[in-house]
Motif scaffolding. Structure first.
Motif, PDB file in Angstrom:
ATOM      1  N   UNK A   1       0.845  -1.197   0.000  1.00 18.48           N
ATOM      2  CA  UNK A   1       0.000   0.000   0.000  1.00 18.48           C
ATOM      3  C   UNK A   1       0.882   1.248   0.000  1.00 18.48           C
ATOM      4  N   UNK A   2       0.506   2.202  -0.808  1.00 21.80           N
ATOM      5  CA  UNK A   2       1.282   3.439  -0.906  1.00 21.80           C
ATOM      6  C   UNK A   2       1.143   4.248   0.384  1.00 21.80           C
ATOM      7  N   UNK A   3       2.239   4.822   0.890  1.00 21.86           N
ATOM      8  CA  UNK A   3       2.182   5.582   2.143  1.00 21.86           C
ATOM      9  C   UNK A   3       1.485   6.932   1.965  1.00 21.86           C
ATOM     10  N   UNK A   4       0.854   7.365   3.040  1.00 21.21           N
ATOM     11  CA  UNK A   4       0.280   8.710   3.062  1.00 21.21           C
ATOM     12  C   UNK A   4       1.409   9.666   3.440  1.00 21.21           C
ATOM     13  N   UNK A   5       1.748  10.561   2.524  1.00 25.42           N
ATOM     14  CA  UNK A   5       2.838  11.510   2.731  1.00 25.42           C
ATOM     15  C   UNK A   5       2.287  12.908   2.968  1.00 25.42           C
ATOM     16  N   UNK A   6       2.647  13.486   4.083  1.00 25.38           N
ATOM     17  CA  UNK A   6       2.341  14.887   4.343  1.00 25.38           C
ATOM     18  C   UNK A   6       3.645  15.676   4.256  1.00 25.38           C
ATOM     19  N   UNK A   7       3.548  16.885   3.721  1.00 25.58           N
ATOM     20  CA  UNK A   7       4.681  17.800   3.741  1.00 25.58           C
ATOM     21  C   UNK A   7       4.343  18.970   4.644  1.00 25.58           C
ATOM     22  N   UNK A   8       5.278  19.355   5.497  1.00 25.69           N
ATOM     23  CA  UNK A   8       5.090  20.481   6.407  1.00 25.69           C
ATOM     24  C   UNK A   8       6.070  21.578   6.019  1.00 25.69           C
ATOM     25  N   UNK A   9       5.527  22.756   5.730  1.00 24.98           N
ATOM     26  CA  UNK A   9       6.344  23.863   5.218  1.00 24.98           C
ATOM     27  C   UNK A   9       6.086  25.127   6.048  1.00 24.98           C
ATOM     28  N   UNK A  10       7.001  25.500   6.952  1.00 28.89           N
ATOM     29  CA  UNK A  10       6.827  26.739   7.724  1.00 28.89           C
ATOM     30  C   UNK A  10       6.923  27.957   6.812  1.00 28.89           C
ATOM     31  N   UNK A  11       6.094  28.944   7.086  1.00 30.12           N
ATOM     32  CA  UNK A  11       6.083  30.151   6.248  1.00 30.12           C
ATOM     33  C   UNK A  11       6.048  31.402   7.118  1.00 30.12           C
ATOM     34  N   UNK A  12       6.981  32.295   6.873  1.00 34.81           N
ATOM     35  CA  UNK A  12       6.940  33.615   7.499  1.00 34.81           C
ATOM     36  C   UNK A  12       7.188  34.650   6.414  1.00 34.81           C
ATOM     37  N   UNK A  13       6.144  35.394   6.063  1.00 34.16           N
ATOM     38  CA  UNK A  13       6.206  36.395   4.992  1.00 34.16           C
ATOM     39  C   UNK A  13       6.701  35.778   3.682  1.00 34.16           C
ATOM     40  N   UNK A  14       6.048  34.711   3.260  1.00 30.30           N
ATOM     41  CA  UNK A  14       6.443  33.988   2.047  1.00 30.30           C
ATOM     42  C   UNK A  14       5.413  34.121   0.928  1.00 30.30           C
ATOM     43  N   UNK A  15       4.604  35.165   0.954  1.00 30.05           N
ATOM     44  CA  UNK A  15       3.541  35.320  -0.043  1.00 30.05           C
ATOM     45  C   UNK A  15       4.091  35.361  -1.467  1.00 30.05           C
ATOM     46  N   UNK A  16       5.289  35.931  -1.640  1.00 29.02           N
ATOM     47  CA  UNK A  16       5.833  36.102  -2.992  1.00 29.02           C
ATOM     48  C   UNK A  16       6.307  34.776  -3.604  1.00 29.02           C
ATOM     49  N   UNK A  17       6.519  33.759  -2.797  1.00 25.55           N
ATOM     50  CA  UNK A  17       7.028  32.493  -3.351  1.00 25.55           C
ATOM     51  C   UNK A  17       5.990  31.385  -3.356  1.00 25.55           C
ATOM     52  N   UNK A  18       4.870  31.574  -2.670  1.00 27.41           N
ATOM     53  CA  UNK A  18       3.916  30.479  -2.506  1.00 27.41           C
ATOM     54  C   UNK A  18       3.277  30.016  -3.807  1.00 27.41           C
ATOM     55  N   UNK A  19       3.094  30.904  -4.761  1.00 31.21           N
ATOM     56  CA  UNK A  19       2.522  30.488  -6.055  1.00 31.21           C
ATOM     57  C   UNK A  19       3.447  29.486  -6.746  1.00 31.21           C
ATOM     58  N   UNK A 102      11.631  24.044   3.582  1.00 33.11           N
ATOM     59  CA  UNK A 102      11.328  25.470   3.591  1.00 33.11           C
ATOM     60  C   UNK A 102      10.571  25.856   2.330  1.00 33.11           C
ATOM     61  N   UNK A 103       9.962  27.028   2.363  1.00 32.18           N
ATOM     62  CA  UNK A 103       9.104  27.454   1.259  1.00 32.18           C
ATOM     63  C   UNK A 103       9.864  28.142   0.132  1.00 32.18           C
ATOM     64  N   UNK A 104      11.164  28.404   0.309  1.00 36.29           N
ATOM     65  CA  UNK A 104      11.887  29.246  -0.636  1.00 36.29           C
ATOM     66  C   UNK A 104      12.419  28.514  -1.865  1.00 36.29           C
ATOM     67  N   UNK A 105      12.132  27.202  -1.989  1.00 37.01           N
ATOM     68  CA  UNK A 105      12.516  26.383  -3.146  1.00 37.01           C
ATOM     69  C   UNK A 105      14.025  26.176  -3.285  1.00 37.01           C
ATOM     70  N   UNK A 106      14.776  26.397  -2.211  1.00 39.61           N
ATOM     71  CA  UNK A 106      16.197  26.086  -2.269  1.00 39.61           C
ATOM     72  C   UNK A 106      16.434  24.586  -2.150  1.00 39.61           C
ATOM     73  N   UNK A 107      15.536  23.889  -1.472  1.00 36.52           N
ATOM     74  CA  UNK A 107      15.626  22.440  -1.366  1.00 36.52           C
ATOM     75  C   UNK A 107      15.067  21.804  -2.633  1.00 36.52           C
ATOM     76  N   UNK A 108      15.770  20.830  -3.165  1.00 30.97           N
ATOM     77  CA  UNK A 108      15.393  20.176  -4.413  1.00 30.97           C
ATOM     78  C   UNK A 108      14.233  19.211  -4.171  1.00 30.97           C
ATOM     79  N   UNK A 109      13.061  19.514  -4.726  1.00 29.86           N
ATOM     80  CA  UNK A 109      11.888  18.671  -4.486  1.00 29.86           C
ATOM     81  C   UNK A 109      12.013  17.304  -5.164  1.00 29.86           C
ATOM     82  N   UNK A 110      12.903  17.180  -6.125  1.00 30.45           N
ATOM     83  CA  UNK A 110      13.101  15.872  -6.764  1.00 30.45           C
ATOM     84  C   UNK A 110      13.749  14.865  -5.820  1.00 30.45           C
ATOM     85  N   UNK A 111      14.332  15.368  -4.728  1.00 29.92           N
ATOM     86  CA  UNK A 111      14.917  14.463  -3.734  1.00 29.92           C
ATOM     87  C   UNK A 111      13.839  13.725  -2.944  1.00 29.92           C
ATOM     88  N   UNK A 112      12.585  14.151  -3.075  1.00 29.84           N
ATOM     89  CA  UNK A 112      11.488  13.471  -2.386  1.00 29.84           C
ATOM     90  C   UNK A 112      11.405  12.015  -2.808  1.00 29.84           C
TER      91      UNK A 112
END
Length: 323
Positions: A1-19, A102-112
Motif C-alpha cells: 500500500x502506498x504511504x500517506x505523505x504529508x509535507x510540512x512547510x513553515x512560512x513567514x512572509x512567504x507570499x511572494x514564493x507560494x505560487x 522550507x518554502x523558498x525552493x532552495x531544497x530540491x523537491x526531486x529528492x522526495x
C-alpha cells in the motif's frame, strides 16, 4: 500500500514564493500519486508563522483551489523551529511519513523520490543533505563549516550540511513528541531519536524570491541556541579552563616567591600586570556569559510555556477548526 505523505512547510512572509512553490509541489505530488508512490490522501501543509504579509490569504487560496493543500495558522510569530514542530505534531496522526522543507525552493523537491525509497527500505529518518555549498557566499560557506566542526567537537549529533529538509516516519514523530524542551534545535534533536536513518544528497539552489529569514545576527543566535541546547560541553570547558588558570596562577606565585626569597628580586612590569588583568577579566566575563546562556534556558524551560498555539487548521472539508 502506498504511504500517506504529508509535507510540512513553515512560512513567514512567504507570499511572494507560494505560487511557484505550490505549482512545483502540486506537479510533484500528482506524479507521485499517478505512479503509485504515495496515497491520494497525501497532503501539503503550510504553517503560517504569524506573517504580516498576505501569506495566510495565499494559503487559503491554495486550499480552495486544490484539496492537496492544507494550512495551519499560528496565533503569532513563534520562530521557524516552533512553527515546524507545530506542523509536525499536528499532522503526525494523519500520515505514514512527513517531509519538512522550507518554502523558498532552495531544497530540491526531486529528492522526495529518493527519500521515499529510503523510507520504503525501512528507514524512519531520512536526512536531505546538500552535496556542496557553491551557492553560498565565501563568508557563509566557511562559517557553516566552522559551525559544524564546533558542534562535532562539543558532542552534538547534528548532521553536517543538513538543515530541516528531512523525512520522518510516524513512529519517529512519536519519538520526537517525547522531547518536551522549549528551546528547540530540531537538527540536534532528531538524531537523538535513534531510529534507523539514511541520507539523501541533493544540490541546493538559490532562493526563488524574497529575502532570507536568517540574516547574520539571527544565524549567530541560532548557532548559539544549537550549541547550548544540545551540549553541556561549554560548561565543562569553563571548569577545565578555570582549573588550568588556577594551576598556572599557583605556579606563577611559587616562581615569584622563589625569585624574591632566593634570588633577591621580584619580577616587575606594569604591562604584563595589565595584560594579565585584562585577560582574566575577559575570561571571567566570557565564563559568566556562557553560564548566563544556560541559566536563561533553564528559566524558559521551568516556565513550561507553550511552544506554539494554533489558531486555525484547515481540513479537507474546507472548515477551519480551532485547536
Amino acid at each position: 500500500m502506498s504511504p500517506i505523505l504529508y509535507m510540512v512547510i513553515p512560512c513567514f512572509n512567504e507570499a511572494v514564493v507560494l505560487d511557484e512553490t505550490s505549482d512545483r509541489l502540486k506537479k510533484k505530488y500528482e506524479t507521485l500519486i499517478q505512479n503509485g508512490k504515495i496515497s491520494p490522501k497525501s497532503r501539503i501543509v503550510y504553517v503560517n508563522d504569524g506573517s504580516n504579509d498576505q501569506t495566510w490569504e495565499k494559503i487559503l487560496e491554495k486550499h480552495n483551489a486544490s484539496h492537496l493543500f492544507s494550512g495551519i495558522n499560528l496565533t503569532r510569530n513563534r520562530g521557524h523551529q516552533n512553527a515546524l514542530l507545530a506542523g509536525l505534531m499536528t499532522v503526525k496522526n494523519l500520515a505514514d511519513c512527513v517531509i519538512s522543507m522550507d518554502a523558498d525552493l532552495q531544497d530540491d523537491i526531486d529528492a522526495i523520490d529518493a527519500m521515499l525509497e529510503q523510507y520504503n527500505d525501512g528507514f524512519d529518518v531520512v536526512y536531505g543533505v546538500r552535496d556542496n555549498r557553491e551557492t553560498d557566499t565565501f563568508f557563509k560557506r566557511n562559517t557553516a563549516r566552522l559551525f559544524y566542526k564546533v558542534m562535532k567537537i562539543l558532542g552534538s549529533q547534528s548532521v553536517p550540511n543538513h538543515a530541516d529538509y528531512r523525512l520522518l516516519s510516524a513512529r519517529a514523530l512519536d519519538g520526537l513528541e517525547q522531547f518536551q524542551e522549549v528551546n528547540l534545535f530540531l537538527r540536534g534533536m532528531v538524531p537523538m531519536i535513534g531510529y534507523p536513518s539514511a541520507t539523501v544528497y541533493y544540490k541546493r539552489g538559490k532562493r526563488f524570491a524574497g529575502e532570507s529569514k536568517y540574516p547574520l545576527k539571527k544565524m549567530m543566535s541560532f548557532a548559539i541556541d544549537g550549541i547550548t541546547s544540545t551540549s553541556a560541553t561549554p560548561m565543562r570547558m569553563i571548569f577545565w579552563t578555570g582549573l588550568a588558570v588556577f594551576v598556572l596562577s599557583v605556579l606563577t606565585g611559587i616562581y615569584v616567591l622563589i625569585s624574591h626569597s632566593i634570588q633577591g628580586r621580584t619580577v616587575l612590569g606594569w604591562s604584563s600586570t595589565m595584560v594579565a588583568i585584562i585577560a582574566f577579566g575577559g575570561l571571567n566575563l566570557l565564563a559568566i556569559g556562557i553560564i548566563g546562556e544556560y541559566i536563561g534556558k533553564i528559566f524558559l524551560e521551568v516556565k513550561q510555556r507553550p511552544r506554539y498555539i494554533i489558531s486555525d487548521f484547515i481540513t479537507d472539508d474546507g472548515t477551519e477548526k480551532k485547536k
